[in-house]
Design a protein around this motif. Sequence first.
Motif, PDB file in Angstrom:
ATOM      1  N   THR A  79      -3.498   0.434   9.187  1.00 13.66           N
ATOM      2  CA  THR A  79      -3.525   0.274   7.581  1.00 13.66           C
ATOM      3  C   THR A  79      -2.212   0.015   7.586  1.00 13.66           C
ATOM      4  OG1 THR A  79      -5.053   1.117   7.132  1.00 13.66           O
ATOM      5  CG2 THR A  79      -3.809   0.828   5.545  1.00 13.66           C
ATOM      6  N   ARG A  80      -1.055  -0.503   6.883  1.00 13.13           N
ATOM      7  CA  ARG A  80       0.280  -1.094   6.615  1.00 13.13           C
ATOM      8  C   ARG A  80       0.213  -0.113   5.347  1.00 13.13           C
ATOM      9  NH1 ARG A  80       2.724  -6.340   8.264  1.00 13.13           N
ATOM     10  NH2 ARG A  80       1.126  -6.921   9.899  1.00 13.13           N
ATOM     11  N   ASN A  81       1.714   0.118   5.402  1.00 13.03           N
ATOM     12  CA  ASN A  81       1.628   1.620   4.353  1.00 13.03           C
ATOM     13  C   ASN A  81       3.456   1.721   3.881  1.00 13.03           C
ATOM     14  OD1 ASN A  81      -0.420   3.520   4.552  1.00 13.03           O
ATOM     15  ND2 ASN A  81       0.321   3.557   5.877  1.00 13.03           N
ATOM     16  N   GLY A  82       3.508   1.370   2.697  1.00 10.74           N
ATOM     17  CA  GLY A  82       5.097   1.449   1.964  1.00 10.74           C
ATOM     18  C   GLY A  82       5.726  -0.210   1.889  1.00 10.74           C
ATOM     19  N   ASP A 112       6.213  -1.953   4.893  1.00  4.67           N
ATOM     20  CA  ASP A 112       4.661  -2.702   5.018  1.00  4.67           C
ATOM     21  C   ASP A 112       3.814  -2.728   6.500  1.00  4.67           C
ATOM     22  OD1 ASP A 112       2.336  -4.048   3.972  1.00  4.67           O
ATOM     23  OD2 ASP A 112       3.407  -6.667   4.555  1.00  4.67           O
ATOM     24  N   ASN A 116       0.838  -1.032  -0.445  1.00  4.67           N
ATOM     25  CA  ASN A 116       0.090   0.231  -0.037  1.00  4.67           C
ATOM     26  C   ASN A 116       0.779   1.431  -0.087  1.00  4.67           C
ATOM     27  OD1 ASN A 116      -2.097   1.349   0.127  1.00  4.67           O
ATOM     28  ND2 ASN A 116      -1.907   1.639   3.386  1.00  4.67           N
ATOM     29  N   ARG A 117       0.778   1.674  -0.763  1.00  6.30           N
ATOM     30  CA  ARG A 117       0.764   3.720  -1.127  1.00  6.30           C
ATOM     31  C   ARG A 117       2.939   3.167  -1.511  1.00  6.30           C
ATOM     32  NH1 ARG A 117      -1.832   8.050  -0.144  1.00  6.30           N
ATOM     33  NH2 ARG A 117      -0.323   9.081   0.704  1.00  6.30           N
ATOM     34  N   GLY A 173       6.628   4.244   2.379  1.00  3.62           N
ATOM     35  CA  GLY A 173       5.644   4.664   1.708  1.00  3.62           C
ATOM     36  C   GLY A 173       5.117   6.489   1.530  1.00  3.62           C
ATOM     37  N   TYR A 233       0.583  10.953   3.699  1.00  2.00           N
ATOM     38  CA  TYR A 233      -0.378  11.533   3.346  1.00  2.00           C
ATOM     39  C   TYR A 233       0.684  13.595   4.315  1.00  2.00           C
ATOM     40  CZ  TYR A 233      -3.356   7.823   3.543  1.00  2.00           C
ATOM     41  OH  TYR A 233      -3.950   6.344   3.341  1.00  2.00           O
ATOM     42  N   ILE A 247       5.747   7.360   8.155  1.00  2.00           N
ATOM     43  CA  ILE A 247       5.067   6.575   6.905  1.00  2.00           C
ATOM     44  C   ILE A 247       6.805   6.730   5.782  1.00  2.00           C
ATOM     45  CG2 ILE A 247       3.437   6.585   4.498  1.00  2.00           C
ATOM     46  CD1 ILE A 247       1.347   7.584   6.963  1.00  2.00           C
TER      47      ILE A 247
END
Lengths: 155, 281
Positions: free
Chosen positions: B188-191, B194, A127-128, B248, B251, B243
């Motif tokens: 929520t996992r990012n990048g 993860d 994700n992202r 990731g 935002y 993040i």
Amino acid sequence: MKALGCVVGLAAAVVSPAASQAAPPLPPFSVVVKDGVATIPAPLTSEPGDPKAGATVVVDRQLGNCLSCHEIDVLRGEEFHGDVGPPLNGVAKRWDTATLRMIVVNPKKVFGEDTVMPAFYRVDGLNRVRPEFVGKPILTAQQVEDVVAFLAALK
Amino acid sequence: MSPRLALCAIVLLAIVGGAVAIAWGRSGPERPHWEGHGIKPPDKDFPLPEIVSGYWFRTKETQAIQDDDFNNPGFFAVEQGEELWSKPDGAAGKSCASCHQDAATSMKGVGAAMPKWREALHKPVNLEQQINICRTERMQAEPWKFGSAELTAMTTYVRFQSRGMPVRVRIDGPMAPWFERGKQLYHTRNGQLDLACASCHEKNYGRNLRADFLSQGQSNGFPVYRLRDQRLVPLHERMEGCIFDVRGIPYAPLSDEFLALELYLAWRGTGLPVETPAVRN
């Protein structure tokens, strides 16, 4: 020991607008479920893993950075071993090489979806991801083999 | 060997073994004792068994800098904010003090309850956004940019007026969907690595991520004076950093996503004292 069949092709293509400019999908490898545990019996590369090169990857903060979460006594020359995951001393007594390879490639296949350990050879289902890392696994296939060779010597 | 002697030998071995294990097991600095410094969660379904400020996850040296207002470099921002408070700016010729008079009275408790619902905007706003709403609507001044020294100083100054007061945000009514969004983002996992916020700050606080001693990621000290950056860091910048570090795409600061996350983080710290300006490493 007899493998219980179930050979699964992994390495799906990246679903991302950047995929067309990104590295090609990972070459396929076979996951074999043995006694209910996912394993990768065949090495990812033809070049055998080098445990010395593996130690470098394990330490490097931009590569494996394994010490971030694991204590490894043979690497006590390095400062700051984390303890988010279990110590890796004797890890080769707990898992065979095929399972160690699966854990490095994608630990969720062995420990379940809840594990915080990243998959080091996976480009899909994320994700992202920052553009510079899209389509790229954390480690190359050869680096995975080197790390596995290093871990397989931790008896 | 008599049973008594054997028992003595076992006990001795255990002590020596334990000492060796401690000396061998941890090569980093001695870890702070955060246990027992938490407060009780408001109910049994709370995601943490106890709510602990990041203060207790830092070394005694770092705590000492925060404890001494004359030594705490975060107070430069408090002083800068105090000067800006009564300095007119914008076409209306007003300062903050023109409407709010003495911040020590008018702003007491405000920072402990943000983000807060703003009916006119049909969304919650945080302190930075409220300051800029005042600037544009009341003062007819330009909004301060996120991350500017002025906005961070004013945010710090206003939040400082709530120092010691318990964090308590509304999550009911129109805030409920924002709370749910924040909760979802937190998990929520990012990048490429993860990882979710929860991976480190819910499941693994009190453990070392290499040299970093993981806290609960509480927000009660923000903006915080970060020793490695040598300046005050607003909350959304820190969330951006986390993040980014898991490789990731963060935002944007002051985005709806980070606002939802700020709300959820504040709720996770319900009852913690505001520590602004806290000192962290």
